[in-house]
Write an enzyme that holds these catalytic residues in place. Sequence first.
Site, PDB file in Angstrom:
ATOM      1  N   HIS A  12       0.783  -1.052  -0.064  1.00 52.12           N
ATOM      2  CA  HIS A  12      -0.001   0.049   0.058  1.00 52.12           C
ATOM      3  C   HIS A  12       0.902   1.273   0.022  1.00 52.12           C
ATOM      4  O   HIS A  12       0.705   2.089  -0.905  1.00 52.12           O
ATOM      5  CB  HIS A  12      -0.952  -0.146   1.375  1.00 52.12           C
ATOM      6  N   GLU A  13       1.742   1.345   1.216  1.00 56.37           N
ATOM      7  CA  GLU A  13       2.587   2.546   0.954  1.00 56.37           C
ATOM      8  C   GLU A  13       3.642   2.618  -0.241  1.00 56.37           C
ATOM      9  O   GLU A  13       4.013   3.600  -0.592  1.00 56.37           O
ATOM     10  CB  GLU A  13       3.483   2.366   2.385  1.00 56.37           C
ATOM     11  N   HIS A  16       1.650   4.375  -2.698  1.00 53.06           N
ATOM     12  CA  HIS A  16       1.716   5.857  -2.683  1.00 53.06           C
ATOM     13  C   HIS A  16       3.211   6.247  -3.293  1.00 53.06           C
ATOM     14  O   HIS A  16       3.176   7.414  -3.723  1.00 53.06           O
ATOM     15  CB  HIS A  16       1.574   6.190  -1.253  1.00 53.06           C
ATOM     16  N   ASP A  89      -7.430   7.357   2.811  1.00 51.91           N
ATOM     17  CA  ASP A  89      -7.198   7.737   1.563  1.00 51.91           C
ATOM     18  C   ASP A  89      -8.314   8.249   0.459  1.00 51.91           C
ATOM     19  O   ASP A  89      -8.318   9.226  -0.104  1.00 51.91           O
ATOM     20  CB  ASP A  89      -6.189   6.831   0.878  1.00 51.91           C
TER      21      ASP A  89
END
Length: 186
Positions: A12-13, A16, A89
Site C-alpha cells: 500500500h505505502e 503511494h 485515502d
Amino acid sequence: MSDHERRIVAYHESGHALATLILDPSRELRKVSIIGNSRGALGFTWGVPGEEAHLRSERDYLNEIAIALAGVAAERLVFTTATDGAAGDLQVVGGLARRMVHDCGMGGVLFRSEVGSESLREHLDNEMRRIADSCYRDVATLLERHRPALDRLATALLANETLSGLEVSELIGSMPNEYKTLSVPG
C-alpha cells in the site's frame, strides 16, 4: 500486525511512494514507513510539496487523487482485493474531487452546487465519481507497468520498516515523469 498484514501495508505505502515519484516529481519524498502512528495509520508516505504554488491546475488535482488511490490500487494489483486501510485515502479523494467539481468548476461542470436542484447535485456527484474512477484506472495501469519497482520497494520496506526518500529513489532508480500521461477525464 501479522506478516500478511505487514505485506499489505508495505505494498500500500509502496504504491503511494511510487506514484508520488512518477506523477509529482516536484514533491520531495521524505519518508515511507510501515510503522503505525498514534492516529491509527498502519504506515505512511510523507512528501513535501516543491515550490509553493498559488494556483493548482486540474492536472495537479488529478495527480493528487491518483496518488491517494495508489495504495488501494497496489493492494488490488498484488492481493486482488483491497482492505479498510484505504479509508483515510478515500476521504482525501472525496475531498479533492469535491473541491474540483463543486468549488472550482473543473471536470466539465462550470457552476457551484449551492445554486441548483437535486438533479444538479446528482450530476456533480456523478462527475466526482467519474473523476475518481478515471484516476484509479490510470494509477492502477501505472503501477502494473512499474510492478518490478513496486515489488523492490515493498520488499525493502518489509526488511527495514522505514525508508528515507533518498533510499527509495536509489532503490527504484530513475522513473519516467508521467505527469502528462494520465488521461484527463472527459
